[in-house]
Scaffold this motif. Structure first.
Motif, PDB file in Angstrom:
ATOM      1  N   GLY A  17      26.994  20.273 -21.413  1.00 22.68           N
ATOM      2  CA  GLY A  17      26.718  19.602 -22.673  1.00 22.68           C
ATOM      3  C   GLY A  17      25.701  20.354 -23.493  1.00 22.68           C
ATOM      4  O   GLY A  17      25.461  21.538 -23.287  1.00 22.68           O
ATOM      5  N   GLN A  18      25.095  19.595 -24.412  1.00 24.20           N
ATOM      6  CA  GLN A  18      24.110  20.194 -25.291  1.00 24.20           C
ATOM      7  C   GLN A  18      23.067  19.133 -25.620  1.00 24.20           C
ATOM      8  O   GLN A  18      23.397  17.990 -25.917  1.00 24.20           O
ATOM      9  CB  GLN A  18      24.776  20.687 -26.578  1.00 24.20           C
ATOM     10  CG  GLN A  18      23.839  21.389 -27.512  1.00 24.20           C
ATOM     11  CD  GLN A  18      24.570  22.084 -28.645  1.00 24.20           C
ATOM     12  OE1 GLN A  18      25.725  22.458 -28.515  1.00 24.20           O
ATOM     13  NE2 GLN A  18      23.892  22.238 -29.761  1.00 24.20           N
ATOM     14  N   VAL A  19      21.806  19.526 -25.547  1.00 22.34           N
ATOM     15  CA  VAL A  19      20.696  18.683 -25.966  1.00 22.34           C
ATOM     16  C   VAL A  19      19.973  19.442 -27.063  1.00 22.34           C
ATOM     17  O   VAL A  19      19.480  20.548 -26.828  1.00 22.34           O
ATOM     18  CB  VAL A  19      19.745  18.368 -24.787  1.00 22.34           C
ATOM     19  CG1 VAL A  19      18.545  17.571 -25.264  1.00 22.34           C
ATOM     20  CG2 VAL A  19      20.478  17.640 -23.679  1.00 22.34           C
ATOM     21  N   GLU A  20      19.963  18.854 -28.237  1.00 19.06           N
ATOM     22  CA  GLU A  20      19.450  19.521 -29.431  1.00 19.06           C
ATOM     23  C   GLU A  20      20.183  20.848 -29.573  1.00 19.06           C
ATOM     24  O   GLU A  20      21.396  20.869 -29.654  1.00 19.06           O
ATOM     25  CB  GLU A  20      17.931  19.634 -29.378  1.00 19.06           C
ATOM     26  CG  GLU A  20      17.255  18.279 -29.400  1.00 19.06           C
ATOM     27  CD  GLU A  20      15.758  18.345 -29.326  1.00 19.06           C
ATOM     28  OE1 GLU A  20      15.175  19.458 -29.332  1.00 19.06           O
ATOM     29  OE2 GLU A  20      15.148  17.261 -29.261  1.00 19.06           O
ATOM     30  N   ASP A  21      19.492  21.978 -29.560  1.00 17.59           N
ATOM     31  CA  ASP A  21      20.169  23.274 -29.712  1.00 17.59           C
ATOM     32  C   ASP A  21      20.362  23.984 -28.388  1.00 17.59           C
ATOM     33  O   ASP A  21      20.751  25.153 -28.359  1.00 17.59           O
ATOM     34  CB  ASP A  21      19.381  24.186 -30.662  1.00 17.59           C
ATOM     35  CG  ASP A  21      19.432  23.686 -32.099  1.00 17.59           C
ATOM     36  OD1 ASP A  21      20.423  23.020 -32.450  1.00 17.59           O
ATOM     37  OD2 ASP A  21      18.483  23.954 -32.857  1.00 17.59           O
TER      38      ASP A  21
END
Length: 111
Positions: A17-21
C-alpha cells in the motif's frame, strides 16, 4: 554469518500500500522460536516470530497452499543471516535476517 535450518512455517502475510507519499510492499513469514524466560518468569512452549522476506509478490509463490494449509504448519528450509545491529534501546545486538525460505522437499525427492 549465514545459517541454514529446518523449521515449520505457521503463517504468511503480504502487505502492500501507500501511506502519504511512502509506498510499502513486503511479505512476512511466521516461524517458531522458544519462549524465553528471564529472572522473574518461567516459560513453556514456543511463539511465532515475524520475519520479513521479499516484497508482496513473494506471497504468490505460496498462494497454492491457501485451501490446504495444514494446522501443524508447513515444513520449510530456511536460511538466516546473523548481523550486528542496534536494538530498540540503541545497544549493540545480533539481528537475525531471513534471506531464503522454501518448502522442504521430502527425502529422496527429485529436483
Amino acid at each position: 554469518m549465514r545459517m541454514k535450518a529446518q523449521q515449520t512455517l505457521f503463517g504468511i502475510k503480504a502487505s502492500e500500500g501507500q501511506v502519504e507519499d511512502n509506498k510499502f510492499s513486503s511479505t512476512t513469514f511466521y516461524l517458531p522460536a522458544d519462549l524465553a524466560a528471564n529472572a522473574s518468569s518461567k516459560t513453556l512452549g514456543i511463539v511465532t516470530v515475524p520475519y520479513k522476506f521479499g516484497d508482496a509478490s513473494e506471497f504468490s509463490k505460496w498462494a497454492h497452499l491457501e485451501k490446504s494449509w495444514p494446522a501443524a504448519g508447513v515444513p520449510v528450509d530456511v536460511e538466516f543471516d546473523i548481523v550486528a545491529g542496534k536494538d530498540a534501546q540503541g545497544r549493540d545486538a545480533a539481528k537475525v535476517v531471513l534471506v531464503g525460505i522454501q518448502i522442504r522437499r521430502a527425502a529422496g525427492a527429485q529436483a
